[in-house]
Design a protein around this motif. Structure first.
Motif, mmCIF file in Angstrom:
data_model
loop_
_atom_site.group_PDB
_atom_site.id
_atom_site.type_symbol
_atom_site.label_atom_id
_atom_site.label_comp_id
_atom_site.label_asym_id
_atom_site.label_seq_id
_atom_site.Cartn_x
_atom_site.Cartn_y
_atom_site.Cartn_z
ATOM 1 N N PRO A 170 0.841 -1.194 0.000
ATOM 2 C CA PRO A 170 0.000 0.000 0.000
ATOM 3 C C PRO A 170 0.880 1.249 0.000
ATOM 4 O O PRO A 170 1.898 1.308 0.689
ATOM 5 N N ALA A 171 0.489 2.205 -0.796
ATOM 6 C CA ALA A 171 1.258 3.434 -0.915
ATOM 7 C C ALA A 171 1.106 4.240 0.369
ATOM 8 O O ALA A 171 -0.003 4.495 0.823
ATOM 9 N N GLN A 172 2.227 4.615 0.964
ATOM 10 C CA GLN A 172 2.177 5.416 2.173
ATOM 11 C C GLN A 172 2.257 6.882 1.790
ATOM 12 O O GLN A 172 3.077 7.279 0.973
ATOM 13 N N LYS A 173 1.393 7.661 2.416
ATOM 14 C CA LYS A 173 1.420 9.093 2.162
ATOM 15 C C LYS A 173 2.589 9.693 2.913
ATOM 16 O O LYS A 173 2.828 9.370 4.065
ATOM 17 N N PRO A 232 4.423 12.505 4.990
ATOM 18 C CA PRO A 232 3.900 13.497 5.935
ATOM 19 C C PRO A 232 4.348 14.916 5.570
ATOM 20 O O PRO A 232 5.211 15.502 6.220
ATOM 21 N N ILE A 233 3.747 15.464 4.541
ATOM 22 C CA ILE A 233 4.156 16.776 4.018
ATOM 23 C C ILE A 233 3.967 17.876 5.060
ATOM 24 O O ILE A 233 4.871 18.690 5.286
ATOM 25 N N LEU A 234 2.797 17.932 5.683
ATOM 26 C CA LEU A 234 2.525 19.002 6.652
ATOM 27 C C LEU A 234 3.496 18.945 7.822
ATOM 28 O O LEU A 234 3.977 19.982 8.300
ATOM 29 N N SER A 235 3.794 17.754 8.284
ATOM 30 C CA SER A 235 4.690 17.609 9.427
ATOM 31 C C SER A 235 6.116 18.015 9.065
ATOM 32 O O SER A 235 6.810 18.656 9.859
ATOM 33 N N ILE A 236 6.550 17.660 7.872
ATOM 34 C CA ILE A 236 7.898 18.036 7.435
ATOM 35 C C ILE A 236 7.989 19.548 7.237
ATOM 36 O O ILE A 236 8.974 20.186 7.633
ATOM 37 N N LEU A 237 6.952 20.134 6.658
ATOM 38 C CA LEU A 237 6.939 21.595 6.502
ATOM 39 C C LEU A 237 6.948 22.296 7.855
ATOM 40 O O LEU A 237 7.568 23.351 8.027
ATOM 41 N N SER A 238 6.249 21.729 8.831
ATOM 42 C CA SER A 238 6.244 22.298 10.180
ATOM 43 C C SER A 238 7.645 22.269 10.778
ATOM 44 O O SER A 238 8.091 23.248 11.385
ATOM 45 N N LEU A 239 8.339 21.157 10.605
ATOM 46 C CA LEU A 239 9.701 21.036 11.126
ATOM 47 C C LEU A 239 10.631 22.047 10.461
ATOM 48 O O LEU A 239 11.398 22.741 11.139
ATOM 49 N N VAL A 240 10.562 22.154 9.143
ATOM 50 C CA VAL A 240 11.433 23.086 8.417
ATOM 51 C C VAL A 240 11.109 24.533 8.799
ATOM 52 O O VAL A 240 12.018 25.346 9.032
ATOM 53 N N LYS A 276 -3.913 15.323 10.923
ATOM 54 C CA LYS A 276 -4.007 14.586 9.661
ATOM 55 C C LYS A 276 -2.928 13.522 9.480
ATOM 56 O O LYS A 276 -3.107 12.598 8.682
ATOM 57 N N GLU A 277 -1.819 13.643 10.163
ATOM 58 C CA GLU A 277 -0.697 12.701 9.996
ATOM 59 C C GLU A 277 -0.188 12.245 11.364
ATOM 60 O O GLU A 277 0.921 12.568 11.769
ATOM 61 N N PRO A 278 -0.979 11.462 12.087
ATOM 62 C CA PRO A 278 -0.537 11.061 13.435
ATOM 63 C C PRO A 278 0.673 10.127 13.426
ATOM 64 O O PRO A 278 1.363 10.013 14.431
ATOM 65 N N GLN A 279 0.955 9.458 12.305
ATOM 66 C CA GLN A 279 2.091 8.539 12.252
ATOM 67 C C GLN A 279 3.417 9.287 12.224
ATOM 68 O O GLN A 279 4.451 8.704 12.510
ATOM 69 N N ALA A 280 3.419 10.585 11.891
ATOM 70 C CA ALA A 280 4.653 11.377 11.797
ATOM 71 C C ALA A 280 4.812 12.255 13.031
ATOM 72 O O ALA A 280 5.101 13.444 12.937
ATOM 73 N N LYS A 281 4.644 11.656 14.200
ATOM 74 C CA LYS A 281 4.628 12.415 15.449
ATOM 75 C C LYS A 281 5.935 13.172 15.679
ATOM 76 O O LYS A 281 5.915 14.304 16.163
ATOM 77 N N GLY A 282 7.052 12.584 15.345
ATOM 78 C CA GLY A 282 8.333 13.251 15.584
ATOM 79 C C GLY A 282 8.479 14.548 14.815
ATOM 80 O O GLY A 282 8.998 15.535 15.331
ATOM 81 N N PHE A 283 7.989 14.570 13.588
ATOM 82 C CA PHE A 283 8.106 15.781 12.757
ATOM 83 C C PHE A 283 7.204 16.901 13.274
ATOM 84 O O PHE A 283 7.655 18.022 13.484
ATOM 85 N N TRP A 284 5.907 16.608 13.430
ATOM 86 C CA TRP A 284 5.001 17.694 13.804
ATOM 87 C C TRP A 284 5.234 18.159 15.234
ATOM 88 O O TRP A 284 5.078 19.333 15.546
ATOM 89 N N LEU A 285 5.614 17.248 16.135
ATOM 90 C CA LEU A 285 5.866 17.664 17.514
ATOM 91 C C LEU A 285 7.101 18.561 17.586
ATOM 92 O O LEU A 285 7.091 19.589 18.280
#
Length: 180
Positions: free
Chosen positions: A93-96, A98-106, A137-146
């Motif tokens: 399955p194609a994994q999305k 985490p664009i929003l989380s990466i943008l938040s980190l940057v 929207k992207e709970p799997q990318a907790k490290g990035f958005w946090l």
């Protein structure tokens, strides 16, 4: 010259040799299983402890039996099941991403660095907003958005402190210049 189609009689002058004995009979092998014939019913056997069993061979024209997974030991790596009978592997399955989380980190990193140059507050606010959107929207990318949310709030606080220090320094300089 003799005709090969006519039977030949032994020549009386030549001694007759004994005929070659036939080869020994091969041992009887079990017959191959009949795929069309149903198996005879077996008498019931007493229950035995459960053990991993191998799947039965499919009959011609029937669907292949699903393989049973053997019991896994703790800590043992699990190998992926190989496809049976020419079936292709299922596509992963194609994994999305985490664009929003990466943008938040940057944005949080740029906001933290930019806080010393008076433009970091824009990136810090963007980091906080994108971080909270990424959290929903992207709970799997907790490290990035946090990390983006934390860096955004730290950059906002740092920007406020830098602005307060700049106002105090400019006010003290202005009061000293007006006294001359």
């Amino acid at each position: 010259m003799s005709d090969p189609n006519t039977p030949q009689t032994p020549n009386p002058e030549q001694p007759s040799s004994s005929p070659v004995p036939p080869p020994p009979a091969a041992p009887a092998q079990p017959a191959a299983p009949q795929y069309d014939a149903p198996a005879a019913p077996q008498p019931p056997t007493p229950p035995q402890p459960a053990a991993p069993q191998q799947p039965a061979a499919p009959q011609y024209g029937g669907a292949p039996a699903a393989p049973q997974q053997p019991a896994q030991q703790y800590g043992a790596p699990q190998a992926p099941a190989a496809p049976q009978y020419g079936q292709p592997y299922a596509a992963a399955p194609a994994q999305k991403s985490p664009i929003l989380s990466i943008l938040s980190l940057v944005a949080g990193i740029v906001g933290l660095i930019g806080a010393f140059f008076y433009f970091g507050v824009l990136f810090a606010i963007a980091a906080v907003v994108l971080g909270f959107l990424g959290r929903s929207k992207e709970p799997q990318a907790k490290g990035f958005w946090l990390t983006g949310i934390i860096l955004g709030f730290v950059a906002i606080a740092l920007e406020v402190i830098v602005i307060i220090i700049a106002v105090v320094v400019l006010a003290s300089i202005g009061s000293q210049l007006s006294s001359y």
